[in-house]
Scaffold this active site. Sequence first.
Site, PDB file in Angstrom:
ATOM      1  N   LYS A  88       2.304  -3.703   6.977  1.00 15.66           N
ATOM      2  CA  LYS A  88       2.419  -4.912   7.063  1.00 15.66           C
ATOM      3  C   LYS A  88       3.797  -5.485   7.851  1.00 15.66           C
ATOM      4  O   LYS A  88       3.120  -6.375   8.851  1.00 15.66           O
ATOM      5  CB  LYS A  88       2.338  -5.548   5.367  1.00 15.66           C
ATOM      6  N   GLU A 110      -2.359 -16.606   4.524  1.00 13.67           N
ATOM      7  CA  GLU A 110      -2.589 -16.503   2.588  1.00 13.67           C
ATOM      8  C   GLU A 110      -2.090 -15.138   2.527  1.00 13.67           C
ATOM      9  O   GLU A 110      -1.883 -13.838   3.207  1.00 13.67           O
ATOM     10  CB  GLU A 110      -4.644 -16.154   3.182  1.00 13.67           C
ATOM     11  N   SER A 377      -0.151   4.519   4.439  1.00  9.55           N
ATOM     12  CA  SER A 377      -0.158   3.181   4.365  1.00  9.55           C
ATOM     13  C   SER A 377       1.212   2.126   3.752  1.00  9.55           C
ATOM     14  O   SER A 377       1.723   1.293   4.323  1.00  9.55           O
ATOM     15  CB  SER A 377      -1.241   2.420   4.936  1.00  9.55           C
TER      16      SER A 377
HETATM   17  C1  PLP Z   1      -2.818  -4.178   2.759  1.00  6.27           C
HETATM   18  C2  PLP Z   1      -3.196  -2.619   2.660  1.00  6.27           C
HETATM   19  C3  PLP Z   1      -4.477  -1.978   3.278  1.00  6.27           C
HETATM   20  C4  PLP Z   1      -5.297  -2.294   3.678  1.00  6.27           C
HETATM   21  O1  PLP Z   1      -4.911  -3.301   4.968  1.00  6.27           O
HETATM   22  P1  PLP Z   1      -5.786  -2.812   6.577  1.00  6.27           P
HETATM   23  O2  PLP Z   1      -5.244  -3.763   7.401  1.00  6.27           O
HETATM   24  O3  PLP Z   1      -6.935  -2.192   6.118  1.00  6.27           O
HETATM   25  O4  PLP Z   1      -4.706  -2.209   6.921  1.00  6.27           O
HETATM   26  C5  PLP Z   1      -3.661  -0.818   3.084  1.00  6.27           C
HETATM   27  N1  PLP Z   1      -2.862  -0.292   3.071  1.00  6.27           N
HETATM   28  C6  PLP Z   1      -1.878  -0.805   1.860  1.00  6.27           C
HETATM   29  C7  PLP Z   1      -0.634   0.138   1.502  1.00  6.27           C
HETATM   30  C8  PLP Z   1      -1.730  -1.904   2.064  1.00  6.27           C
HETATM   31  O5  PLP Z   1      -0.592  -2.410   1.703  1.00  6.27           O
END
Ligand code: PLP
Length: 394
Positions: A88, A110, A377
């Site tokens: 993020k 948000e 992610s």
């Molecule tokens: C917020 C988040 C997501 C989901 O958001 P995307 O916009 O689909 O990437 C996925 N993995 C993590 C670790 C997150 O914090």
Amino acid sequence: MYLPDKKGKFGEFGGKFAPETLIPPLEELERGYKEIAKSKEFQKELDYYLSEYAGRPTPLYFAKNFSDYVGCKVYLKREDLAFTGAHKINNTIGQVLLAKMMGKKRIIAETGAGQHGVATATASALLGMECIIYMGEIDWKRQSLNVYRMKLLGAEVISVKSGSKTLKDAINEAMRDWITNFKNTHYVIGSVVGPHPYPVMVRDFQSVIGKEAKRQILKKEKRLPDYLIACVGGGSNSIGLFHPFYKDKKVKFIGIEAAGKGLNTEEHAATLCKGKKGILHGSYTYILQDRNGQIHPTHSVSAGLDYPGVGPEHSFYKETGRAKYFAATDKEALRGFHILSELEGIIPALEPSHAIGWLVKNRKRFKKDEMIILCLSGRGDKDVMEVAEIEGEL
Ligand SMILES: *Cc1c(COP(=O)(O)O)cnc(C)c1O
């Protein structure tokens, strides 16, 4: 053709379905994005913060033990090692820097579980901007640690008491603030959703994931991967990984949504697998809605995937067959969470645990010499308590 087109459309998807009052701030942002964010000066400064502050490039790690387990070659793109523990930050530093260069003084955002709020508050502290975060009252109570984290970072957190008191009401409240205050304020949306230019802007900021991965895999393997796999909530980490490979037709894209308690129940967040086309938050895309066109409540064990819409570029990928979308249940995600922890010593966030769990379950589909890049992610520290509670360990 380079997508989106001038109107922010990916085929029939996307666009700018916003009330009259939102058009001036959106147009100003579009100009800023085109003129400033593409400039050498901006790119140089962004690169500086991403490398010196946010820890980029993140490693592309060959997960040998996990590869032996699933029976093909799996590389992990380690966004869990980016500062604040997830991808993020790539987007929030980009947007807050753009806002600053556009002369804005005030940042609003948000947040649902608080991850995007924390990443926005972090970028605002770094760049010396005032920061206000809108959060539904219910989420506030569920995620009080993140509320305190945002306050520590100097942000003001506003509890939203309207509607269902969750993410979508926080978005409405933030939009209202933006309409009133856009002269000095920028609204940082947290994924590739919302009206044009957000989906393309956030995609471009997150594309650093795929650009690095491409460079790294070519260096390590002297060839492109066969598959890219990533979890899809709003769709930003997945698009960030996929997009730089868009023209490499031999590289197949797989997006994994949250199947919650099962695709045949009412409790899931699998927008592309089970949704219909409609308009949500200013964009024409797949959404989860009931027979009367009302937004359907969603469920997922991971807060980050718990959203009833999806970025319009994913809807386009689905429609054109460029990507395939599947879903993993809460249970399958929890299995992925454990397996990666035990085999690699990496505790993944529950969101990418869906992609891991899906791969584990479907490992027979992949051949021994095939190569996968999976987007890890985020890290799982934020989820450890919740998993322990679910599994009766506490
Ligand atoms: C917020 C988040 C997501 C989901 O958001 P995307 O916009 O689909 O990437 C996925 N993995 C993590 C670790 C997150 O914090």
